[in-house]
Design an enzyme around this catalytic site. Structure first.
Site, PDB file in Angstrom:
ATOM      1  N   ASP A  18       0.825  -1.213   0.000  1.00 59.52           N
ATOM      2  CA  ASP A  18       0.000   0.000   0.000  1.00 59.52           C
ATOM      3  C   ASP A  18       0.865   1.272   0.000  1.00 59.52           C
ATOM      4  O   ASP A  18       0.680   2.160   0.848  1.00 59.52           O
ATOM      5  CB  ASP A  18      -0.918   0.023   1.234  1.00 59.52           C
ATOM      6  CG  ASP A  18      -1.653  -1.291   1.455  1.00 59.52           C
ATOM      7  OD1 ASP A  18      -2.032  -1.923   0.456  1.00 59.52           O
ATOM      8  OD2 ASP A  18      -1.863  -1.667   2.621  1.00 59.52           O
ATOM      9  N   GLU A  42     -11.288  -0.093  -3.215  1.00 57.08           N
ATOM     10  CA  GLU A  42     -10.473   0.519  -2.152  1.00 57.08           C
ATOM     11  C   GLU A  42      -9.292   1.240  -2.801  1.00 57.08           C
ATOM     12  O   GLU A  42      -9.219   1.348  -4.027  1.00 57.08           O
ATOM     13  CB  GLU A  42      -9.966  -0.553  -1.177  1.00 57.08           C
ATOM     14  CG  GLU A  42      -9.060  -1.592  -1.815  1.00 57.08           C
ATOM     15  CD  GLU A  42      -8.691  -2.746  -0.880  1.00 57.08           C
ATOM     16  OE1 GLU A  42      -9.187  -2.816   0.253  1.00 57.08           O
ATOM     17  OE2 GLU A  42      -7.891  -3.595  -1.305  1.00 57.08           O
TER      18      GLU A  42
HETATM   19  O1  FUB Z   1      -3.074  -3.649   3.568  1.00 56.87           O
HETATM   20  C1  FUB Z   1      -4.338  -3.851   4.150  1.00 56.87           C
HETATM   21  C2  FUB Z   1      -5.401  -3.493   3.183  1.00 56.87           C
HETATM   22  O2  FUB Z   1      -5.285  -4.322   2.029  1.00 56.87           O
HETATM   23  C3  FUB Z   1      -5.317  -2.096   2.638  1.00 56.87           C
HETATM   24  O3  FUB Z   1      -5.811  -1.120   3.489  1.00 56.87           O
HETATM   25  C4  FUB Z   1      -6.035  -2.260   1.358  1.00 56.87           C
HETATM   26  O4  FUB Z   1      -5.889  -1.209   0.474  1.00 56.87           O
HETATM   27  C5  FUB Z   1      -5.455  -3.567   0.863  1.00 56.87           C
HETATM   28  O5  FUB Z   1      -4.210  -3.378   0.254  1.00 56.87           O
END
Ligand code: FUB
Length: 348
Positions: free
Chosen positions: A32, A248
């Site tokens: 991320d 997301e």
């Molecule tokens: O890394 C944990 C979660 O998984 C993140 O917040 C999302 O974007 C996904 O990458």
């Protein structure tokens, strides 16, 4: 013979493909990546992945991270420094666990670290509601000091802060499934809501969120809005359109006077972009930035540095486990009309 030996040693995916680029560091696991240029140098604010026995599930419980470490480099391709702990969940009075994807911003001599985590107060389903917090430091690498409470009115996860040319800053955030956005669809948290999405495939998809920040960079200046993604006919992308709908990992940048809203499609594993005329959107869907990487999640950031644009992303090259990821970077190109040619994370 030297060429043959090199090719034989080259890392390959479990299905035999060659990677487009290599991990930025092998010291720790990172994902991320939110990259920024501060004082001419590149700082990357990633999730710091850790080993766990928790099995993979739709809520992402296997992403059991508890602190943040910052990466820095003078230029892409130069040595990468892994800095010490910037913030640990133990130093955040309101948070219990799951320090997921963070971002950072700078204003008036202060660096701000934005991060999601589960609230210590458990909801009825004992899930722990995601909130977004902020912490400050005089250094881009921390240590950061957390505010005692989450940002009032914040919910869900994956904060990304974009500052426009006029100095106004906006936070984009949210994610469905484990990010809980579907549980907030009626304005307040529904502990009995779906674990995945609204399950209304022929209705407009759940939107990521956008809100302008106050000058203090610690509070929302207005009610949270939807960052709506429209299709080529000006209609909202539908919930069943898993290759285009928002899942997301919001990230916004501006180029040629246009606002590029970029995001992950989650279960179809693309990074996409949509273009708008202002920071709130609506944004019109344009295409894929990145094809699926090795690993379930795909989450990124985009910056300009040294006269080129760069895509920071992550895959699971080093571990082949969804929750132990490694950050990478590759050049992002633009066509003359501002469109982005899709990148394949594997070499032909
Ligand atoms: O890394 C944990 C979660 O998984 C993140 O917040 C999302 O974007 C996904 O990458």
């Amino acid at each position: 013979a030297a060429t043959t030996a090199l090719a034989a040693d080259e890392p390959r995916s479990p299905d035999g493909r060659r990677y487009l680029s290599q991990p930025l560091t092998s010291e720790i696991y990172t994902a991320d990546p939110s990259a920024h240029v501060f004082n001419g140098k590149i700082y990357v604010y990633p999730s710091h992945d850790v080993e766990t026995d928790i099995p993979d599930d739709d809520l992402g419980n296997q992403y059991a991270m508890h602190d943040y470490r910052v990466l820095s480099m003078d230029r892409v391709g130069g040595p990468v420094k892994v800095h010490g702990v910037a913030l640990d969940v133990k130093q955040v009075p309101w948070a219990s666990q799951q320090m997921w994807a963070p971002d950072a911003a700078y204003k008036n001599g202060t660096y701000y670290l934005y991060f999601p985590a589960r609230d210590k107060a458990l909801d009825k389903n004992k899930l722990g509601t995601f909130r977004i917090g902020v912490a400050t430091s005089k250094s881009p690498t921390g240590p950061f000091k957390a505010e005692p409470n989450p940002i009032p009115g914040s919910f869900s996860m994956d904060p990304a802060v974009f500052t426009d040319a006029n100095g106004a800053s906006y936070m984009y955030f949210g994610g469905i499934w484990g990010g809980q956005l579907q549980r907030w669809n009626n304005g307040k948290f529904d502990p009995n809501g779906s674990d995945t999405d609204l399950q209304q495939d022929d209705q407009p998809a759940i939107s990521g969120k956008v809100v302008r920040l106050n000058a203090d960079m610690k509070t929302f200046a207005e009610p949270v809005r939807d960052a709506v993604i429209l299709d080529e006919n000006g209609k909202p992308v539908l919930g069943g359109d898993h290759e285009r709908r928002f899942f997301e990992a919001s990230w916004v940048f501006k180029r040629g006077g246009k606002y590029y809203y970029t995001y992950s499609t989650g279960d179809t594993h693309f990074l996409n972009y949509a273009i708008g005329d202002n920071p709130y959107g609506p944004f019109t869907y344009k295409g894929h930035i990145l094809k699926p990487v090795q690993g379930w999640t795909s989450h990124h950031s985009i910056i300009e540095h040294g006269g080129k644009w760069w895509l920071f992303y992550a895959d699971t090259q080093r571990s082949n486990k969804n929750h132990l990821r490694n950050v990478k970077v590759t050049e992002l190109k633009f066509a003359p009309d501002g469109s982005i040619p899709t990148i394949d994370p594997f070499l032909p």
